[in-house]
Scaffold this active site. Structure first.
Site, PDB file in Angstrom:
ATOM      1  N   GLU A   1       0.848  -1.209   0.000  1.00 38.36           N
ATOM      2  CA  GLU A   1       0.000   0.000   0.000  1.00 38.36           C
ATOM      3  C   GLU A   1       0.878   1.251   0.000  1.00 38.36           C
ATOM      4  OE1 GLU A   1      -3.121  -0.301  -0.598  1.00 38.36           O
ATOM      5  OE2 GLU A   1      -2.942  -2.465  -0.434  1.00 38.36           O
TER       6      GLU A   1
ATOM      7  N   TRP B   1       1.952   1.753  -3.451  1.00 39.38           N
ATOM      8  CA  TRP B   1       0.887   2.396  -4.258  1.00 39.38           C
ATOM      9  C   TRP B   1       0.985   3.909  -4.110  1.00 39.38           C
ATOM     10  CZ3 TRP B   1      -2.306   1.250  -8.075  1.00 39.38           C
ATOM     11  CH2 TRP B   1      -2.712  -0.067  -8.284  1.00 39.38           C
TER      12      TRP B   1
ATOM     13  N   ASN C   1     -10.671   2.235   3.239  1.00 44.01           N
ATOM     14  CA  ASN C   1     -10.280   2.085   1.828  1.00 44.01           C
ATOM     15  C   ASN C   1     -11.317   1.299   1.017  1.00 44.01           C
ATOM     16  OD1 ASN C   1      -8.397   2.099  -0.476  1.00 44.01           O
ATOM     17  ND2 ASN C   1      -8.313  -0.094  -0.081  1.00 44.01           N
TER      18      ASN C   1
END
Ligand SMILES: Cc1cc2nc3c(=O)[nH]c(=O)nc-3n(C[C@H](O)[C@H](O)[C@H](O)COP(=O)(O)OP(=O)(O)OC[C@H]3O[C@@H](n4cnc5c(N)ncnc54)[C@H](O)[C@@H]3O)c2cc1C
Length: 503
Positions: free
Chosen positions: A295, A298, A364
């Site tokens: 993450e 990302w 999320n």
């Protein structure tokens, strides 16, 4: 003539922006290493503050984090130095203060948001006109700009190969994560000039720059924990459960994610340190830490997308997607208003929007579900949703928000395929199976039992009566039929099965 990037400056001003800490702060470390006098400043820029509500939670977070930073600077300097705070356009305030202090260089960290790059160019020019330098350093991401490119020398457009290249580059440079030692020796930190604030305070009261305290959240919401101290407390709690992150992160009723987004946004914690902690846990076999590191990658990925493709601000990453005919007019406005208010009649969508409105945080999974619902069930443009999130998310970050919205709308870089349309009821049954999250945020449905909580309009009248729910009175009927909306979206994006969206 301004000094060169490698030349030592004797007097340096460190300009804090989205890096509100003294630990592991490269711009401060370099200043303390080479200069005899170092000052620290933060600018409350009216151009940034103007569009925000007066009780904005982010401003309250920044305000409290400045007080924390001021205290850290005082401790590091043995009580001699304080943070300097100015309320003025940075393009004037920084060169003016640099002239007042007689520094040769201003140090800051890179900020690659297009507006920040333009501001920094103005500051750099004004400083240079006075013979001073603006020296900037990487801090906010692990790899920036053109540091990770394909073999052909182009930016990556797909996440997985980017991530593999990112991990390879990190393994090749293990020293990259080492603490730069900025909080080791503050001997050069100098006393500030007298400030303009009442009572001689270093950090003004929020009212002095036009803001008030943030609204209190719901009683069970811990609220934001500002400053490095707040970030450390959250991190400490998260490290106790990081190993389970991969298993629980998709279930909004579980305490899965770290809630560290706002601390990464404003740099109250060092990203390098978080990555180093994740890597250490991965070495110990933690799958949760491995997923969490992905993450964070990302985040770097979307930053480099924004840097290389600044047109994504306002436009689709894929040029052909700018032609998509999103819904407009009264009906679209009413649908958008219902989505914002958490009154679409789809309980999981409404729960997510209400969580955002009440706390500034949204899980999320629900960011994906609500963004998909707005663009693919209501046919409203991703730009409208992006702007709403930008105003309300505590952890709003241009690169990630834009990337997330364009992912959900299938207009972005390595986005969700356009024909993949989340079913909001199936998502609800899968990720909030017993309805605990819905019950928390949509209390008017709390007494519904079983599957009815996910789609109350499908419940039998007796079930609704037992739960004391009068549909269309206590809770809206669905504002759109998902199956019909799905067909409309497939048509909007192009003929089914064709690879490219057309209008
Ligand atoms: C429509 C949409 C909008 C989004 N807007 C933002 C935004 O404005 N700011 C933001 O930081 N993230 C955004 N995200 C990504 C993600 O939802 C949040 O980072 C995450 O929910 C923040 O919660 P956390 O700190 O508890 O995250 P954790 O799950 O604990 O993750 C740790 C950190 O990794 C980063 N991260 C996690 N997921 C992503 C992702 N998909 N993309 C980029 N970075 C990620 C964040 O910095 C996050 O704080 C968005 C996602 C979508 C689908």
């Amino acid at each position: 003539m301004a000094i060169s990037p490698t030349e030592s400056a004797d007097r340096v001003l460190v300009w804090f922006r989205r890096d509100l800490r003294v630990a592991d702060h490269p711009a401060l470390a370099r200043a303390l290493r080479e200069a005899r006098s170092v000052w620290c400043v933060f600018v409350l820029d009216p151009a940034i503050l103007a569009g925000l509500p007066r009780d904005d939670r982010r401003v309250a977070f920044i305000h409290a984090s400045l007080a924390d930073l001021d205290a850290q600077i005082a401790v590091l300097s043995g009580g001699r130095a304080r943070l300097i705070v100015r309320h003025a356009a940075a393009a004037e305030a920084i060169p003016d203060l640099a002239a007042e202090l007689g520094v040769q260089a201003v140090h800051a960290h890179h900020d690659d948001d297009p507006a920040a790059l333009a501001r920094d160019a103005r500051v750099r020019d004004r400083l240079a006109a006075d013979g001073r330098a603006l020296r900037t350093f990487k801090d906010h991401v692990i790899f920036e700009r053109a540091e990770i490119l394909t073999g052909a020398g182009t930016p990556y457009g797909v996440f997985t190969p980017y991530k593999n290249a990112w991990l390879k580059a990190l393994h090749a440079r293990p020293g990259l994560l080492a603490d730069c030692g900025s909080d080791a020796d503050g001997a050069a930190l100098a006393a500030p000039p007298p400030g303009p604030w009442q009572d001689g305070a270093a950090v003004p009261a929020a009212e002095e720059f036009g803001f008030s305290a943030a609204p209190a959240g719901p009683p069970d919401d811990p609220g934001l924990r500002p400053g490095t101290r707040g970030g450390e407390a959250l991190l400490h709690e998260f490290l106790d459960r990081i190993d389970d992150y991969d298993a629980v992160r998709d279930f909004p009723a579980s305490p899965g994610p770290s809630h560290l987004g706002i601390h990464l946004r404003f740099g109250t914690l060092s990203l390098r340190r978080l990555v180093a902690l994740a890597l250490a846990r991965i070495e110990g076999g933690s799958r949760g830490a491995q997923t969490w590191l992905s993450e964070l990658i990302w985040r770097d990925f979307y930053h480099q997308v924004l840097f290389h493709h600044p047109h994504v601000v306002g436009h689709a990453y894929r040029a052909d997607c700018d032609a998509i005919g999103w819904e407009r007019g009264e009906r679209a406005d009413a649908d958008f208003a219902a989505w914002c208010a958490g009154r679409t009649g789809y309980p999981l969508v409404d729960a997510g929007m209400r969580q955002l409105n009440a706390t500034g945080y949204m899980h999320n999974r629900l960011r994906m579900v609500t963004a998909s619902f707005l663009t693919k069930d209501l046919g409203v443009s991703w730009q409208r949703g992006e702007a709403y999130f930008a105003l309300h998310l505590n952890d709003f970050e241009l690169a990630s928000n834009n990337g997330g919205w364009q992912w959900a709308a299938s207009t972005g870089c390595d986005a969700q395929p356009w024909f993949r349309i989340f079913n909001p009821v199936t998502q609800s049954e899968r990720f909030d199976p017993d309805g605990a999250f819905i019950r928390r945020w949509v209390p008017e449905l709390a007494r519904l039992q079983g599957k009815a909580i996910h789609a109350p309009w499908k419940a039998r009248p007796a079930e609704l009566a037992a739960a004391r729910v009068a549909l269309d009175i206590d809770y809206p009927l669905p504002i759109v039929d998902h199956d019909l909306a799905r067909e409309k979206t497939l048509a909007r994006f192009g003929s089914k099965g064709s690879g490219r969206p057309v209008v």
